[in-house]
Motif scaffolding. Structure first.
Motif, PDB file in Angstrom:
ATOM      1  N   ILE A  83      78.838  12.100 -19.730  1.00  0.00           N
ATOM      2  CA  ILE A  83      78.657  12.497 -18.238  1.00  0.00           C
ATOM      3  C   ILE A  83      79.252  11.573 -17.219  1.00  0.00           C
ATOM      4  O   ILE A  83      80.516  11.498 -15.998  1.00  0.00           O
ATOM      5  CB  ILE A  83      77.100  12.243 -17.539  1.00  0.00           C
ATOM      6  CG1 ILE A  83      76.593  13.562 -18.452  1.00  0.00           C
ATOM      7  CG2 ILE A  83      77.091  12.000 -16.151  1.00  0.00           C
ATOM      8  CD1 ILE A  83      75.272  12.935 -18.561  1.00  0.00           C
ATOM      9  N   GLN A  84      79.805   9.870 -17.782  1.00  0.00           N
ATOM     10  CA  GLN A  84      80.226   8.638 -16.855  1.00  0.00           C
ATOM     11  C   GLN A  84      81.810   8.958 -16.909  1.00  0.00           C
ATOM     12  O   GLN A  84      82.123   7.930 -15.927  1.00  0.00           O
ATOM     13  CB  GLN A  84      80.143   7.270 -17.719  1.00  0.00           C
ATOM     14  CG  GLN A  84      78.573   6.628 -17.652  1.00  0.00           C
ATOM     15  CD  GLN A  84      78.148   5.896 -18.287  1.00  0.00           C
ATOM     16  OE1 GLN A  84      78.371   5.467 -19.776  1.00  0.00           O
ATOM     17  NE2 GLN A  84      77.183   5.184 -17.574  1.00  0.00           N
ATOM     18  N   ASP A  85      82.600   9.796 -17.708  1.00  0.00           N
ATOM     19  CA  ASP A  85      83.675  10.154 -17.792  1.00  0.00           C
ATOM     20  C   ASP A  85      84.375  11.382 -16.690  1.00  0.00           C
ATOM     21  O   ASP A  85      85.683  11.137 -16.657  1.00  0.00           O
ATOM     22  CB  ASP A  85      84.398  10.644 -19.360  1.00  0.00           C
ATOM     23  CG  ASP A  85      84.248   9.214 -20.126  1.00  0.00           C
ATOM     24  OD1 ASP A  85      84.388   7.717 -19.233  1.00  0.00           O
ATOM     25  OD2 ASP A  85      84.446   9.418 -21.393  1.00  0.00           O
ATOM     26  N   GLY A  86      83.205  11.780 -15.917  1.00  0.00           N
ATOM     27  CA  GLY A  86      82.851  12.644 -15.197  1.00  0.00           C
ATOM     28  C   GLY A  86      83.809  14.010 -15.694  1.00  0.00           C
ATOM     29  O   GLY A  86      84.129  14.555 -14.861  1.00  0.00           O
ATOM     30  N   LEU A  87      83.579  13.975 -16.617  1.00  0.00           N
ATOM     31  CA  LEU A  87      83.308  15.225 -17.612  1.00  0.00           C
ATOM     32  C   LEU A  87      83.141  16.265 -17.792  1.00  0.00           C
ATOM     33  O   LEU A  87      83.322  17.547 -17.745  1.00  0.00           O
ATOM     34  CB  LEU A  87      84.347  15.257 -18.982  1.00  0.00           C
ATOM     35  CG  LEU A  87      85.251  14.145 -19.545  1.00  0.00           C
ATOM     36  CD1 LEU A  87      85.159  13.795 -21.128  1.00  0.00           C
ATOM     37  CD2 LEU A  87      86.844  14.061 -18.788  1.00  0.00           C
ATOM     38  N   VAL A  88      81.027  16.244 -16.860  1.00  0.00           N
ATOM     39  CA  VAL A  88      80.316  17.571 -16.328  1.00  0.00           C
ATOM     40  C   VAL A  88      80.528  17.596 -14.875  1.00  0.00           C
ATOM     41  O   VAL A  88      80.670  16.912 -13.800  1.00  0.00           O
ATOM     42  CB  VAL A  88      79.157  16.494 -16.942  1.00  0.00           C
ATOM     43  CG1 VAL A  88      77.515  17.825 -17.248  1.00  0.00           C
ATOM     44  CG2 VAL A  88      79.654  16.121 -18.756  1.00  0.00           C
ATOM     45  N   ALA A 115      70.990  21.975 -24.562  1.00  0.00           N
ATOM     46  CA  ALA A 115      71.267  23.567 -24.991  1.00  0.00           C
ATOM     47  C   ALA A 115      71.984  23.060 -25.830  1.00  0.00           C
ATOM     48  O   ALA A 115      73.508  24.186 -26.311  1.00  0.00           O
ATOM     49  CB  ALA A 115      73.206  23.511 -23.296  1.00  0.00           C
ATOM     50  N   GLY A 116      72.365  22.184 -26.850  1.00  0.00           N
ATOM     51  CA  GLY A 116      73.006  22.217 -27.432  1.00  0.00           C
ATOM     52  C   GLY A 116      75.503  22.238 -27.262  1.00  0.00           C
ATOM     53  O   GLY A 116      75.803  22.064 -28.077  1.00  0.00           O
ATOM     54  N   LEU A 117      74.975  21.088 -26.228  1.00  0.00           N
ATOM     55  CA  LEU A 117      76.650  21.296 -25.949  1.00  0.00           C
ATOM     56  C   LEU A 117      77.104  19.672 -26.590  1.00  0.00           C
ATOM     57  O   LEU A 117      78.540  19.880 -27.085  1.00  0.00           O
ATOM     58  CB  LEU A 117      76.252  21.172 -24.665  1.00  0.00           C
ATOM     59  CG  LEU A 117      75.949  22.556 -23.573  1.00  0.00           C
ATOM     60  CD1 LEU A 117      76.488  22.701 -22.006  1.00  0.00           C
ATOM     61  CD2 LEU A 117      77.412  23.701 -24.079  1.00  0.00           C
ATOM     62  N   LEU A 118      76.156  19.147 -26.743  1.00  0.00           N
ATOM     63  CA  LEU A 118      75.843  17.232 -27.500  1.00  0.00           C
ATOM     64  C   LEU A 118      75.364  17.113 -28.383  1.00  0.00           C
ATOM     65  O   LEU A 118      73.926  17.493 -28.411  1.00  0.00           O
ATOM     66  CB  LEU A 118      76.540  16.437 -26.241  1.00  0.00           C
ATOM     67  CG  LEU A 118      78.099  16.652 -25.031  1.00  0.00           C
ATOM     68  CD1 LEU A 118      77.826  15.714 -24.160  1.00  0.00           C
ATOM     69  CD2 LEU A 118      79.038  16.241 -25.875  1.00  0.00           C
ATOM     70  N   GLN A 157      81.836  25.538 -21.153  1.00  0.00           N
ATOM     71  CA  GLN A 157      80.536  26.489 -21.322  1.00  0.00           C
ATOM     72  C   GLN A 157      79.625  26.408 -20.293  1.00  0.00           C
ATOM     73  O   GLN A 157      79.372  25.070 -19.243  1.00  0.00           O
ATOM     74  CB  GLN A 157      80.047  25.741 -22.635  1.00  0.00           C
ATOM     75  CG  GLN A 157      81.287  25.778 -23.790  1.00  0.00           C
ATOM     76  CD  GLN A 157      80.433  25.385 -25.342  1.00  0.00           C
ATOM     77  OE1 GLN A 157      79.114  25.522 -25.592  1.00  0.00           O
ATOM     78  NE2 GLN A 157      81.219  23.955 -25.387  1.00  0.00           N
ATOM     79  N   SER A 158      78.980  26.578 -19.736  1.00  0.00           N
ATOM     80  CA  SER A 158      78.147  26.707 -18.567  1.00  0.00           C
ATOM     81  C   SER A 158      76.534  27.378 -18.876  1.00  0.00           C
ATOM     82  O   SER A 158      76.302  27.992 -19.743  1.00  0.00           O
ATOM     83  CB  SER A 158      78.201  28.239 -17.338  1.00  0.00           C
ATOM     84  OG  SER A 158      79.898  28.062 -16.851  1.00  0.00           O
ATOM     85  N   VAL A 159      75.700  26.574 -18.251  1.00  0.00           N
ATOM     86  CA  VAL A 159      74.353  26.475 -18.429  1.00  0.00           C
ATOM     87  C   VAL A 159      74.117  26.212 -17.516  1.00  0.00           C
ATOM     88  O   VAL A 159      73.775  25.609 -16.096  1.00  0.00           O
ATOM     89  CB  VAL A 159      74.196  25.115 -19.123  1.00  0.00           C
ATOM     90  CG1 VAL A 159      72.845  25.571 -19.394  1.00  0.00           C
ATOM     91  CG2 VAL A 159      74.852  24.675 -20.806  1.00  0.00           C
ATOM     92  N   LYS A 160      72.720  27.721 -17.360  1.00  0.00           N
ATOM     93  CA  LYS A 160      72.071  28.001 -16.125  1.00  0.00           C
ATOM     94  C   LYS A 160      70.490  27.243 -16.402  1.00  0.00           C
ATOM     95  O   LYS A 160      70.053  27.451 -17.319  1.00  0.00           O
ATOM     96  CB  LYS A 160      71.804  28.807 -15.651  1.00  0.00           C
ATOM     97  CG  LYS A 160      71.454  29.748 -13.978  1.00  0.00           C
ATOM     98  CD  LYS A 160      71.551  30.051 -13.554  1.00  0.00           C
ATOM     99  CE  LYS A 160      70.952  31.030 -12.918  1.00  0.00           C
ATOM    100  NZ  LYS A 160      71.140  32.126 -11.831  1.00  0.00           N
ATOM    101  N   VAL A 161      70.129  26.409 -15.420  1.00  0.00           N
ATOM    102  CA  VAL A 161      68.757  25.720 -15.269  1.00  0.00           C
ATOM    103  C   VAL A 161      67.986  26.508 -14.948  1.00  0.00           C
ATOM    104  O   VAL A 161      68.063  27.365 -13.663  1.00  0.00           O
ATOM    105  CB  VAL A 161      68.597  23.899 -14.721  1.00  0.00           C
ATOM    106  CG1 VAL A 161      66.732  24.081 -15.461  1.00  0.00           C
ATOM    107  CG2 VAL A 161      69.192  23.225 -15.644  1.00  0.00           C
TER     108      VAL A 161
END
Length: 69
Positions: free
Chosen positions: A33-38, A20-23, A63-67
């Motif tokens: 993810i491991q830091d609980g930011l997602v 998605a280009g977020l990272l 930012q939001s991404v829908k699968v």
């Protein structure tokens, strides 16, 4: 909200963040993810390999991404 269409059974959470280009890298995805930011569907998710199968909403840094399938 950005929509990401998948053509496979699922996409892993860390792969979705990159796709998605977020990272930019898998290492960055793993760290946030491991830091609980997602969040997935409004709840913090610390499982980088979580399988997203469709209709999930992933949130990271306002930012939001829908699968979608």
């Amino acid at each position: 909200m950005q929509e990401i269409k998948i053509h496979t059974e699922y996409i892993r959470l860390d792969d979705l963040l990159k796709f998605a280009g977020l990272l930019g890298t898998g290492g960055m995805a793993k760290a946030v993810i491991q830091d609980g930011l997602v969040k997935v569907n409004g709840e913090v998710c610390t499982m980088r390999g979580k399988k997203l199968r469709g209709e999930e909403i992933v949130e990271f840094q306002n930012q939001s991404v829908k699968v979608v399938r």
